[in-house]
Structure formats: C-alpha cells, structure tokens
Design a protein around this motif. Sequence first.
Motif, short mmCIF file in Angstrom:
data_model
loop_
_atom_site.label_atom_id
_atom_site.label_comp_id
_atom_site.label_asym_id
_atom_site.label_seq_id
_atom_site.Cartn_x
_atom_site.Cartn_y
_atom_site.Cartn_z
N LEU A 268 0.84 -1.21 0.00
CA LEU A 268 0.00 0.00 0.00
C LEU A 268 0.87 1.26 0.00
O LEU A 268 0.59 2.23 -0.71
CB LEU A 268 -0.92 -0.01 1.22
N VAL A 269 1.94 1.25 0.83
CA VAL A 269 2.84 2.41 0.88
C VAL A 269 3.50 2.62 -0.47
O VAL A 269 3.67 3.76 -0.94
CB VAL A 269 3.87 2.23 2.00
N ARG A 270 3.90 1.51 -1.12
CA ARG A 270 4.56 1.63 -2.43
C ARG A 270 3.60 2.25 -3.46
O ARG A 270 4.00 3.08 -4.28
CB ARG A 270 5.02 0.24 -2.90
N ASP A 286 11.57 4.16 7.12
CA ASP A 286 10.41 3.49 7.71
C ASP A 286 9.19 3.68 6.79
O ASP A 286 9.02 4.76 6.21
CB ASP A 286 10.14 4.10 9.10
N PRO A 287 8.33 2.67 6.65
CA PRO A 287 7.16 2.83 5.79
C PRO A 287 6.29 4.03 6.17
O PRO A 287 5.71 4.68 5.29
CB PRO A 287 6.41 1.51 6.00
N GLN A 288 6.23 4.34 7.45
CA GLN A 288 5.42 5.48 7.88
C GLN A 288 5.99 6.78 7.32
O GLN A 288 5.24 7.66 6.88
CB GLN A 288 5.37 5.54 9.40
N ALA A 289 7.32 6.91 7.32
CA ALA A 289 7.95 8.13 6.78
C ALA A 289 7.70 8.24 5.28
O ALA A 289 7.46 9.33 4.75
CB ALA A 289 9.45 8.12 7.08
N ILE A 290 7.80 7.10 4.58
CA ILE A 290 7.53 7.11 3.14
C ILE A 290 6.09 7.54 2.88
O ILE A 290 5.81 8.36 1.99
CB ILE A 290 7.81 5.72 2.54
N MET A 291 5.13 7.00 3.69
CA MET A 291 3.71 7.36 3.51
C MET A 291 3.49 8.85 3.79
O MET A 291 2.75 9.52 3.06
CB MET A 291 2.85 6.51 4.46
N THR A 292 4.19 9.38 4.83
CA THR A 292 4.03 10.80 5.15
C THR A 292 4.53 11.68 4.01
O THR A 292 3.87 12.66 3.63
CB THR A 292 4.80 11.13 6.43
N ALA A 293 5.68 11.34 3.43
CA ALA A 293 6.21 12.12 2.32
C ALA A 293 5.28 12.04 1.11
O ALA A 293 5.04 13.04 0.41
CB ALA A 293 7.62 11.62 1.97
N SER A 294 4.76 10.85 0.86
CA SER A 294 3.84 10.68 -0.27
C SER A 294 2.58 11.51 -0.08
O SER A 294 2.10 12.18 -1.01
CB SER A 294 3.49 9.20 -0.44
N LEU A 295 2.05 11.47 1.12
CA LEU A 295 0.82 12.24 1.39
C LEU A 295 1.07 13.73 1.28
O LEU A 295 0.19 14.47 0.81
CB LEU A 295 0.29 11.89 2.78
N ARG A 296 2.26 14.18 1.72
CA ARG A 296 2.58 15.60 1.63
C ARG A 296 2.62 16.04 0.16
O ARG A 296 2.09 17.10 -0.21
CB ARG A 296 3.91 15.88 2.32
#
Length: 512
Positions: A268-270, A286-296
């Motif tokens: 999902l993060v990918r 961390d997957p959470q950091a990747i998700m945060t950057a993507s959402l930003r």
Amino acid sequence: MRAGFLVALCLCISSLLTTPLPMWAQGFGSSSPASAAGRITAATASLNQLSDLDAGFLIPDTYNKVQEAYDRYTRDIREGKSTGDIERSYTEFDAAVSEARERLDRVNEILMVPLVKRSAAQRANAPAMVPDAFEEAESRLERAISRLEDDRVSDAFALGQEAAALYDDARSSVIEMSLIGSAQIGLAEAENQDWDRLAPASFAQARRLVDEVTSALDRGEPLTAALRNKAQAADHAVRRAIEIASQVDVLRSDPGNWERMLLAREDLVRQAADMAGVAADFLADDPQAIMTASLRTLAARQDSLDLLLQRAEEDAAALRAEVDSLHQAIEEQQIRLSSMVESYQQDLQQRKEEIDRERRELREYLYEKTQLDAAAQAQERFSDSEAIVVRDDDRLTLRLIGLSFRAGRTEIPGGARDLLEKLGEFLVLYPQTLVAVEGHTDATGAEDKNVTLSKSRADAVMQFLADQSGVEAERMTSSGLGSAQPIDSNNTRSGRERNRRIDVVLTFTRDL
C-alpha cells in the motif's frame, strides 16, 4: 373486546334505523318519525364519542353504566314500550352520559401528566417493544383510575405520578433500543468472548460513544440530529472494534500472517509513493515516513487542483451570470410580446364587437326597410278594389277583397286568377317572409261547416300560389277561421260578401 362491542353496536343501530318504528314511537318527542330516529342517532353518537375518548379505560365503571342505560333505551324502543317509559330510559341515558363526561374531564385534569406520558409511550411503540415495562405502567395507571373513581384523589394523583415515570422509562427504553441497542448488544457479546482484550483502544472508543449517547438519553435530551449521528457513530465504532479484534485473532493463530500483513502494508505504501513520485526504500526508510512524504506531495498536488477548480468555478459562475442575464432578457422580451399580443387581442375583440353591433344595426335597418318596401310595393301593385294593405309590427296583411267566393263554394272564381297571379309575383319578391293564408266565411250556417269551408278555400288559394306562381310550399300555411273574425256586419248581403274573404298574412323575419 372494545372492537367487538363497536361492531355489535353498529349492527344494532343499523337494525334500529332500518326497521320501521311503531306508530307511538314515531310520535315520541316530535311530530315526525325522523325525529325519533334522530334521537337514536344522537344517543349512538354520544356513546361512540365516549368510546373514542377511551372512556372504557379511563372511567370503566361509569362507562359501563352508560352502556347499560343505552341498552335499556334501545330495548324499550324495540319492545314497543310506552312513550313515558322510553322518555325515562332516554333521560337516564342522557344523565349517565353527562356524568361520564364530567368524570372524563376530572380524570384528564388530575391524571393529565400520566395520560400525556402514556400517549408518548404508545407513539414510540412501547407496548410491542417493551411490553413488560409498559404493562407495569398501565397497571399503575389503572390503580390510579380506580382510586379516582372512589374519590381518593390524593392516592390517585400519587399513583398517576408513578405511572408517568414508568411510561417515561418505557419510552426511553424504546428510544435507547432503537438508537444504540445493537451497539450495546455488540459490546456485551465482545466482553463475553474477551474480544475487547484483542482491540482495547477500539473498544474503549466505542464504549465512550455508547456512554455519551446513553447519558444524553438518561438526561432526557431531545432526539436531535446530532444525537442520532452520535448513535450511528457508536454503532459503527462497535462493529469496527469487533472487526479489528477478529483480524487480530486471525493473526495470532498463524505467525505467517504477520509477514503477510507487513508485506501488504508495504505494498500500500509503495502504491502511494508511486502515485506521488517519491522513491520508496524500505531498507533505509520506515514505511510510515515514506507514507508521510507521499501524502505531503499528494496534498500539494491537491492544493494545486483545488486552485484550478476554484478558478474553473469562478469562470462557471461568470458564465452562469451571463446565462441568467440572457434568460432575464428573454423573459422581459416574452413579457413585452405577451403584452403586445394581449393588446392586439383586446383591439381585435373590440373591433369584432363593433362589427357585430354594426351588423345588428344593419340587419335591423334592412328589416325595417324591407317591411316599408313591401308595404309600399303592395300599395302600388294592388288597387283599392283588389286588396287592402294593413301593416302591423312585423306583419303585413293583404285582405283580398277582389277575391270573392260564391256561397258554399271553394273553387277560385275565374275573375280572381289575375289577382292571385299578381299576389304570387309579389310574394316571390320577399322570399324571407312566412306566408299564412287565412280563410274566413260569413255567419250563415253551422260554424263547424264554416270552419271546414274556410279552410278549403285557404287551401285552394295556397295551392294556386304554389302551382301557378312558384311560391315555395314550405313557406306557406293555411287555416280556416270560419266566421270568428268578421270585418263587416253579417246582417246585410254586402257585409256577408265582405266577410267571405281570404287574408294573406306576411310575417317578416330578421334573418335577411
């Protein structure tokens, strides 16, 4: 039970109203049978009104007295009792009704609060949803009613207040069941199966929402849209907590499920990173950091899209304003056109009325002119020895003194043929007139024979005009008047000759 009584009552009333009353009953209280039937109808209406006011429940003893009085009254009528007996039974019924109404007013005054609460509980369907609680409240109210019929007002009032509280509880229970009943059942089931231990945070959130709704209902807060929305949120939170606990239980049963869950999260993060164009390195980040950057990144794009949408909406608003302006212009033009059409129609109607008036005036003028012309033509065409011309309103009479029948004869004299041919030429000139040929005789002989003779002479003249002069037969009628309308004395020979005559009457019509 009440419904069965009403059915029987309706059948009884129908029988009373359709069965002819005995003669003494027809005179009871009035001079017409309708009055007796009207009194029965009024008594039945009074009983039905008490039933509609729930008197059987609110004043059972008094209501039974009214029913008994009504039964006596109707039975006296059916059994043909005396007028006095019927009057007494009706007076007793009327007094019982008055007492019942007074007691109803008293019950509604003293037990007003519990009765209002009872109606509210019934509207909430408490009898079906919480039958035990509702029956307990009903029992308390029935005891209050019984005390009130015994004139124990203080006890009745106290029991009524207890019943009101019980009705309130029953109604609140129904409302609570309808709003968060399923959520409470879900929480109880989760606790029994120890699911709340698997998802403690989710169940804590669900319990908080359920408690807030329950507390609001306990405080008697109104069922606002906000409270209903919170109840729906509580139900959703309970179902979601149960679902999460179920998934945790599945994960616990097989260690391989944890790996699948972590891989699914990375997938999902990918996907989010690919959509945002962000590099996803799960070894370094961390997957959470990747998700945060993507959402930003996606949020920034969203802001840009929102700006574009705002500009598009502004353009659309400008276009709508222009369209509204065009619509307004079209409506104004339609109003102007409608006004022009209405004005044209008014002018047209006025012109039509003027033409109709002018046509009527012209028709009247032609009508008058035709009569005058016909009278002048007759005066000019016929000599004084041939015919006397008499004009009367819309009639022109030609008295053919030049046509003299021999006594008792109907043949047209040879010397009169020229006169009749001249008459035919005159009648042809005025085809819109109706021609009546009237035959007259002197007073010699029996009158019935004179009428027949005068009719035959008129027929002979009419037939001559139709055959020899071309006057349409459908415009002509003939009649024999005998000696009923003499124009001279029947005592002289010359007078009798004048009375034996033919009058041709022209009636002018306005359909020229």
